[in-house]
Design a protein around this motif. Structure first.
Motif, PDB file in Angstrom:
ATOM      1  N   PRO A   3      -2.948   5.114 -11.399  1.00  0.00           N
ATOM      2  CA  PRO A   3      -3.546   6.074 -10.469  1.00  0.00           C
ATOM      3  C   PRO A   3      -3.517   5.579  -9.023  1.00  0.00           C
ATOM      4  O   PRO A   3      -3.591   4.378  -8.775  1.00  0.00           O
ATOM      5  N   SER A   4      -3.414   6.509  -8.112  1.00  0.00           N
ATOM      6  CA  SER A   4      -3.439   6.165  -6.682  1.00  0.00           C
ATOM      7  C   SER A   4      -3.781   7.409  -5.875  1.00  0.00           C
ATOM      8  O   SER A   4      -3.330   8.509  -6.196  1.00  0.00           O
ATOM      9  N   THR A   5      -4.575   7.234  -4.835  1.00  0.00           N
ATOM     10  CA  THR A   5      -4.780   8.304  -3.851  1.00  0.00           C
ATOM     11  C   THR A   5      -4.111   7.894  -2.545  1.00  0.00           C
ATOM     12  O   THR A   5      -3.186   8.544  -2.061  1.00  0.00           O
ATOM     13  N   ARG A   6      -4.570   6.782  -1.984  1.00  0.00           N
ATOM     14  CA  ARG A   6      -4.125   6.361  -0.652  1.00  0.00           C
ATOM     15  C   ARG A   6      -2.660   5.950  -0.600  1.00  0.00           C
ATOM     16  O   ARG A   6      -1.910   6.415   0.245  1.00  0.00           O
ATOM     17  N   THR A   7      -2.272   5.045  -1.497  1.00  0.00           N
ATOM     18  CA  THR A   7      -0.937   4.462  -1.342  1.00  0.00           C
ATOM     19  C   THR A   7       0.128   5.531  -1.551  1.00  0.00           C
ATOM     20  O   THR A   7       1.040   5.689  -0.739  1.00  0.00           O
ATOM     21  N   ARG A  46       4.583   1.662  -8.137  1.00  0.00           N
ATOM     22  CA  ARG A  46       3.345   1.030  -8.615  1.00  0.00           C
ATOM     23  C   ARG A  46       3.437   0.997 -10.133  1.00  0.00           C
ATOM     24  O   ARG A  46       3.785   1.998 -10.775  1.00  0.00           O
ATOM     25  N   HIS A 104      -0.113  -6.463  -3.552  1.00  0.00           N
ATOM     26  CA  HIS A 104      -0.089  -5.112  -2.973  1.00  0.00           C
ATOM     27  C   HIS A 104       0.218  -5.283  -1.479  1.00  0.00           C
ATOM     28  O   HIS A 104      -0.648  -5.128  -0.624  1.00  0.00           O
ATOM     29  N   GLN A 164      -0.748  -2.684   1.353  1.00  0.00           N
ATOM     30  CA  GLN A 164      -2.176  -2.618   1.678  1.00  0.00           C
ATOM     31  C   GLN A 164      -2.505  -3.719   2.684  1.00  0.00           C
ATOM     32  O   GLN A 164      -3.266  -3.520   3.631  1.00  0.00           O
ATOM     33  N   PRO A 179     -10.297  -1.890   0.742  1.00  0.00           N
ATOM     34  CA  PRO A 179      -9.017  -1.191   0.552  1.00  0.00           C
ATOM     35  C   PRO A 179      -9.226   0.195  -0.047  1.00  0.00           C
ATOM     36  O   PRO A 179      -8.328   1.031   0.014  1.00  0.00           O
ATOM     37  N   LEU A 180     -10.407   0.415  -0.613  1.00  0.00           N
ATOM     38  CA  LEU A 180     -10.748   1.653  -1.324  1.00  0.00           C
ATOM     39  C   LEU A 180      -9.806   1.825  -2.534  1.00  0.00           C
ATOM     40  O   LEU A 180      -8.694   1.311  -2.496  1.00  0.00           O
ATOM     41  N   PRO A 181     -10.145   2.486  -3.587  1.00  0.00           N
ATOM     42  CA  PRO A 181     -11.380   3.245  -3.751  1.00  0.00           C
ATOM     43  C   PRO A 181     -12.604   2.344  -3.931  1.00  0.00           C
ATOM     44  O   PRO A 181     -12.489   1.257  -4.457  1.00  0.00           O
TER      45      PRO A 181
HETATM   46  N1   CP Z   1      -5.959   0.902  -1.605  1.00  0.00           N
HETATM   47  C1   CP Z   1      -5.253   1.494  -2.578  1.00  0.00           C
HETATM   48  O1   CP Z   1      -4.300   0.927  -3.122  1.00  0.00           O
HETATM   49  O2   CP Z   1      -5.727   2.726  -2.922  1.00  0.00           O
HETATM   50  P1   CP Z   1      -5.096   3.670  -4.037  1.00  0.00           P
HETATM   51  O3   CP Z   1      -5.260   2.965  -5.364  1.00  0.00           O
HETATM   52  O4   CP Z   1      -5.866   4.935  -3.960  1.00  0.00           O
HETATM   53  O5   CP Z   1      -3.641   3.845  -3.737  1.00  0.00           O
END
Ligand code: CP
Length: 473
Positions: free
Chosen positions: A52-56, A105, A133, A136, A304-306
């Protein structure tokens, strides 16, 4: 020096100067975000996110769209032919014929490196298991530089899951190279792995020391349990280092000047078997109260979130909190990176100074092997032979080139065993003086005597440690 056609698998694929050049392009691009739509016109980015990922994912895809390029996506192993047993190598080869650049990823450590070996197009690691990563880290460093002006000389406290946090591993390497001091504030049981510390101290010239938690009272409250000591990593200019990587080594920083950034991370629950209740009891939580300490007066709060529960929502409105800015900066930073790897933008860079010679590489289809069950090379053993960097001869230490875990095989032989007679097909203990006599290109390493015997070798008088005529310890 150019980044064109290069891969970004680990943060060490970029020199400090190259990182600086990505940042100057990112700066230009963030000021002219809507004027970049011709830069990668006609190019295709494959966006493969098997975790899962939102930002990357979305910042990479937004970056490619802003550059005028196109995106093809796979987001679930089950929706690809990996689910039918296809190898990462075959998938990478095929996607390399569809796209111009690949972002991947994957839950296995070293998966991006495997993809890079076969794709034939630039591959960017968007997170490989608990390993690294690197993009990031680019966002983190870019933010630190914007807010504090420079990285050299900063005191950065890393907090939370330092064991499985891939953002932490990439960030520590880059911070160490750029002359920051690092204070490790792990959750109980989530300490920074030995292989990361070894790399920081042995390769980057860092010095790991214990500091009394009450030297930095506010941090004592951050770590879980009643820890009396914290690990702090300093860079000392006198220690040998790689000139190519360490261009700006800072002097040891006085901790009393305070903490410049507190980098908070969630527990990587997906990589542990710990129950929620166990974790909640001991995992450090940053809230308004924590930030009252005098060491935190000028501290940036980064993540780095989440986030889950480790960073209270009440901190969001605090001017020291920059984690949403950090995430937003992912778009210009990734725009700069994509356009440089695709050769669409080039910034003149001086050639990287000659660094320390790379360690010799050892690769054999039998004998020593990586013991990390989450290593991509272990999962893909049907076509990848174990491959190691020989990082130390005394004690003999091999580092897997995919996941960087180390192993110390006990026995060795030479491929030049025959010398005309089968009687010379002998194995020895690695502690024997014979290790220094065998050319590295002829070395064979075995994990056990059984392993050596299974390959037709017999024990020499140097096979057994402590025996007369055996190892010379
Ligand atoms: N910081 C980061 O890698 O966020 P995601 O998992 O949402 O991509």
């Amino acid at each position: 020096m150019s980044l064109t056609k290069r891969d970004l698998v680990t943060v060490d694929d970029l020199s400090n100067k190259e990182i600086e050049s990505i940042f100057s392009l990112a700066d230009q691009m963030s000021d002219t975000l809507y004027e970049q739509s011709e830069v990668c016109k006609g190019k295709i980015m494959a966006s493969l996110f098997f975790e899962p990922s939102t930002r990357t994912r979305l910042s990479f895809e937004a970056a490619m769209h802003r550059l005028g390029g196109n995106v093809i996506t796979a987001m679930d192993v089950k929706a690809t032919s990996l689910a039918k047993g296809e190898s990462i190598a075959d998938m990478a080869r095929v996607i390399g014929s569809y796209a111009d650049i690949m972002v991947i990823r994957h839950p296995w450590e070293g998966a991006a490196k495997v993809a890079a070996e076969y794709a034939g197009i630039p591959v960017i690691n968007a997170g490989d298991g608990g390993h690294e990563h690197p993009t990031q880290t680019l966002c983190d460093l870019f933010s630190l530089k914007k807010e504090k002006g420079a990285i050299d000389g900063l005191n950065i406290a890393l907090c939370g899951d330092l064991k499985y946090g891939r953002t932490i591993h990439s960030l520590t390497y880059a911070l160490a190279r750029m002359g920051a001091s690092i204070i490790f504030c792990p959750g109980d049981g989530y300490e920074i792995p030995d292989y990361v510390v070894k790399k920081l101290t042995e390769e980057y010239g860092g010095e790991l020391r214990k500091i009394a938690a009450n030297d930095v009272p506010s941090l004592a409250g951050v770590v879980s349990g009643d820890k009396a000591e914290l690990d702090a990593l300093y860079l000392t200019p006198s220690t040998p280092h790689q000139p190519a990587l360490l261009t700006d080594i800072g002097m040891r920083v006085d901790l009393k000047q305070g903490v410049d950034a507190l980098y908070v991370t969630r527990l990587q629950k997906e990589r542990t078997n710990t129950s929620d209740d166990d974790v909640k009891k001991s995992y450090p939580v940053i809230d308004k109260k924590t930030l009252k300490g005098k060491e935190f007066k000028e501290t940036l709060v980064m993540h780095p979130l989440p986030r889950v529960d480790e960073l209270a929502y009440e901190v969001d409105s605090d001017p020291r909190s920059i984690y949403f800015k950090q995430a937003a900066r992912g778009v210009p930073v990734r725009m700069a990176l994509i356009s440089m790897l695709l050769g669409a933008k080039n910034i003149e860079m001086p050639d990287v100074e000659a660094g320390k010679a790379s360690p010799p590489i050892y690769q054999r289809e039998f004998g020593a092997r990586c013991h990390n069950p989450n290593c991509a090379a272990v999962h893909e053993a049907r076509y990848i032979d174990p491959k190691f960097a020989i990082v130390n001869f005394k004690p003999l230490t091999l580092r897997c080139v995919y996941c960087e875990r180390e192993t110390q095989p006990k026995y060795m032989a030479s491929t030049k065993w025959h010398q005309g007679t089968i009687e010379n097909k002998l194995y020895h203990n690695v502690q024997s003086h014979l290790l220094a006599k065998i050319d590295t290109s002829n070395m064979l390493f075995f994990e056990s005597e059984e392993d050596a015997k299974a390959h037709g070798f017999k024990p020499s008088r140097f096979a057994e440690k402590g025996k007369k005529g055996g190892t010379d310890q």
